[in-house]
Design a protein around this motif. Structure first.
Motif, PDB file in Angstrom:
ATOM      1  N   GLN A 175       1.020  -1.007  -0.271  1.00 39.19           N
ATOM      2  CA  GLN A 175       0.159   0.198  -0.011  1.00 39.19           C
ATOM      3  C   GLN A 175       0.701   1.417  -0.264  1.00 39.19           C
ATOM      4  OE1 GLN A 175      -2.669  -1.849   3.254  1.00 39.19           O
ATOM      5  NE2 GLN A 175      -3.625  -0.787   2.356  1.00 39.19           N
TER       6      GLN A 175
ATOM      7  N   LYS B  64      -3.129  -0.400  -5.440  1.00 41.82           N
ATOM      8  CA  LYS B  64      -2.650  -0.613  -4.095  1.00 41.82           C
ATOM      9  C   LYS B  64      -2.720   0.367  -3.744  1.00 41.82           C
ATOM     10  CE  LYS B  64       1.847   1.698  -5.710  1.00 41.82           C
ATOM     11  NZ  LYS B  64       1.642   1.980  -7.142  1.00 41.82           N
ATOM     12  N   ASP B  65      -3.561   1.772  -4.016  1.00 47.16           N
ATOM     13  CA  ASP B  65      -3.759   2.502  -3.461  1.00 47.16           C
ATOM     14  C   ASP B  65      -5.208   2.410  -2.391  1.00 47.16           C
ATOM     15  OD1 ASP B  65      -1.652   3.651  -3.293  1.00 47.16           O
ATOM     16  OD2 ASP B  65      -2.609   4.803  -5.039  1.00 47.16           O
TER      17      ASP B  65
END
Length: 189
Positions: free
Chosen positions: A11, A61-62
């Motif tokens: 992340q 990922k965000d």
């Protein structure tokens, strides 16, 4: 490395954790793709699907909202869905067999009809909620059988339980799922 640490590292965009993700889950993702595709896809197609799973994970990922203990399921579901999409793209319908007493799915996910697609998404979310509510190892058994298409003997061996117990747990899980859908006027009718 702990799953939580791996997720947090991804992340935050750390390539080290992305590489660890691939190291930890590449063979698992490959097995899922192979199980779903069977002999219907080329080796290159299957390799591409595996790579796409990891690429999509990195690209999103965000937006990741994965709880601890669910990363493997998340990746497996993504691999399964990408494989099904590829199979549909090359040859139309994809039939994923359940046992003869399967939960009837009324085909509401017919493409191109927004209302049907919305209902399909709602029913999928409900199914996942019910599966998550099953005690362990019942939830894992259900996912292994119906999402990853593993044989009862494979599930029993992997979890260290008798094949008959696997069958019983699947039967009870399906009964619970049918009950929930009957209560909500859905699949179990």
């Amino acid at each position: 490395m702990k799953e939580k640490e791996l997720i947090q590292g991804i992340q935050t965009g750390q390539v080290f954790y992305y590489e660890k993700l691939i190291d930890c889950y590449a063979s698992y993702i490959s097995r899922v793709v192979i199980k779903v595709a069977g002999s219907r896809l080329t080796k290159e197609d299957m390799e591409e699907i595996c790579a796409d799973v990891f690429i999509k994970m990195w690209e999103n990922k965000d937006k990741l909202n994965i709880g601890e203990g669910t990363l493997k399921s998340y990746l497996g579901a993504m691999a399964r869905n990408k494989t099904i999409n590829k199979l549909r793209a090359i040859g139309g319908k994809v039939i994923l067999p359940l046992e003869e007493d399967e939960i009837k799915y009324r085909g509401i996910a017919e493409e191109g009809i927004p209302e049907n697609e919305m209902l399909a998404k709602e029913e999928h979310a409900l199914i996942m909620d019910v599966i998550r509510s099953l005690p362990e190892p019942d939830g894992e058994i259900f996912i292994r059988r119906y999402f990853y298409l593993e044989k009862l003997s494979e599930i029993g061996k992997a979890l260290g339980i008798e094949v008959a117990t696997v069958g019983t747990k699947l039967h009870r899980g399906k009964q619970k799922l049918q009950k929930v859908f009957k209560e909500r006027g859905g699949l179990g009718e």
